[in-house]
Design a protein around this motif. Structure first.
Motif, short mmCIF file in Angstrom:
data_model
loop_
_atom_site.label_atom_id
_atom_site.label_comp_id
_atom_site.label_asym_id
_atom_site.label_seq_id
_atom_site.Cartn_x
_atom_site.Cartn_y
_atom_site.Cartn_z
N ARG A 229 45.14 56.43 41.35
CA ARG A 229 45.10 55.54 40.19
C ARG A 229 45.50 54.12 40.58
O ARG A 229 44.90 53.14 40.12
N SER A 230 46.52 54.01 41.39
CA SER A 230 46.99 52.69 41.79
C SER A 230 45.98 52.01 42.71
O SER A 230 45.81 50.78 42.66
N LEU A 231 45.28 52.77 43.52
CA LEU A 231 44.23 52.20 44.35
C LEU A 231 43.08 51.69 43.49
O LEU A 231 42.48 50.65 43.78
N VAL A 232 42.78 52.40 42.41
CA VAL A 232 41.76 51.93 41.47
C VAL A 232 42.21 50.62 40.83
O VAL A 232 41.40 49.70 40.65
N HIS A 233 43.49 50.52 40.49
CA HIS A 233 44.00 49.26 39.93
C HIS A 233 43.84 48.12 40.93
O HIS A 233 43.50 46.99 40.55
N LEU A 234 44.06 48.39 42.22
CA LEU A 234 43.87 47.36 43.23
C LEU A 234 42.41 46.92 43.30
O LEU A 234 42.10 45.73 43.41
N HIS A 235 41.50 47.88 43.22
CA HIS A 235 40.07 47.57 43.23
C HIS A 235 39.69 46.69 42.05
O HIS A 235 38.98 45.68 42.21
N ARG A 236 40.16 47.03 40.87
CA ARG A 236 39.85 46.25 39.68
C ARG A 236 40.47 44.86 39.75
O ARG A 236 39.85 43.88 39.33
N HIS A 237 41.67 44.80 40.29
CA HIS A 237 42.34 43.50 40.43
C HIS A 237 41.55 42.61 41.38
O HIS A 237 41.36 41.41 41.12
N ALA A 238 41.07 43.17 42.49
CA ALA A 238 40.27 42.41 43.43
C ALA A 238 38.98 41.92 42.78
O ALA A 238 38.54 40.79 43.02
N ALA A 239 38.37 42.75 41.94
CA ALA A 239 37.14 42.35 41.26
C ALA A 239 37.39 41.16 40.34
O ALA A 239 36.58 40.23 40.28
N ARG A 240 38.53 41.19 39.65
CA ARG A 240 38.86 40.07 38.77
C ARG A 240 39.06 38.78 39.57
O ARG A 240 38.79 37.69 39.08
#
Length: 272
Positions: A229-240
């Motif tokens: 889940r936290s890795l997914v948050h990192l992915h979304r943060h990078a996209a932003r």
């Protein structure tokens, strides 16, 4: 718990939570006495009327002498930070002036212990102050300043404490399972990220974001566990950010999870 020391070897930036204000004040006194011994000018920000605290502290000869000479100051939260939404730039500019004055007067630096409970009592003020916690952490990395932030757990509750503690390099055991704070060229991440704190982690990523698009380096050499889940948050943060998160960690599962989930905006590199 990490050391929290700055590159200059100063104590850095810590978060202490408490249930009894007297315990925080006693710890703050020891922290500031250590600062006086190291040649710092010191300041205590109290939730109580200043004259009451001055009277108590004057019973300790070293503190009485420091208060008299100007080596120590006791201030209210309103005096130090104002009574509204904190203005980040103005606060850091004020700190710059204070540190420069201390150095000009022959002190080694400036050390502050602040009970900040009243500054995070409502969501708007808390959002602004949480962002400031990250900004002042980055600010202190290159200045002769050390700070402790105190928060009343009985008034704020554990979840709020966790939101604030995680933005410091150091916090009391149990306050937060992870820390996300300023590092060389990016952020430092330590501790453990699991299902219990994934939402706090997502909030911390937002509050520590520089606002500048591009790649983000996260030194996670001391990260002990990370779930998907936290890795997914990192992915979304990078996209932003329209960039990529480079996560430097020796946790083998992190690389495998990133590949399995197709998290194309997270790149895992070996720490070191």
């Amino acid at each position: 718990m990490t050391s929290g020391a700055t590159a200059s070897g100063r104590p850095g930036h810590a978060c202490w939570s408490y249930d009894d204000p007297a315990i925080f004040e006693a710890r703050a006194r020891e922290f500031l006495l250590a600062g006086l011994a190291a040649g710092d000018r010191v300041c205590y920000v109290s939730p109580e009327p200043v004259p009451l605290v001055v009277e108590r502290w004057s019973s300790t000869p070293r503190l009485r002498e420091a208060l008299h000479s100007g080596a120590a100051e006791i201030a209210s939260a309103e005096h130090m930070y104002g009574d509204g939404i904190l203005a980040h730039d103005a606060q850091l500019a004020s700190y710059t002036t204070t540190i420069e004055a201390a150095l000009a007067d022959g002190y080694a630096g400036w050390r502050i212990a602040a009970d900040a409970t009243s500054l995070v009592s409502d969501p708007q003020r808390r959002e602004a102050f949480a962002r400031y916690e990250h900004l002042v952490d980055r600010f202190m990395r290159t200045r002769q300043m050390s700070a402790v932030c105190g928060y009343d757990r009985s008034r704020l509750g554990g979840p709020v404490i966790e939101e604030l503690a995680c933005l410091h390099p150091t916090s009391d055991p149990g306050a937060s399972l992870f820390h996300l704070y300023a590092g060389d060229g990016g952020l430092v991440l330590d501790g453990e990220l699991d299902s219990s704190n994934q939402d706090v982690f997502a909030t911390a990523l937002r509050r520590t974001d520089s606002g500048t698009p591009g790649d983000l380096l996260i030194d996670a050499a001391d990260l002990r566990f990370v779930d998907y889940r936290s890795l997914v948050h990192l992915h979304r943060h990078a996209a932003r950010r329209h960039g990529e998160v480079v996560l430097r960690t020796d946790l083998g599962p992190a690389s495998r999870l990133v590949a399995l989930l197709g998290l194309t905006r997270v790149r895992v590199e070996a720490a070191g």
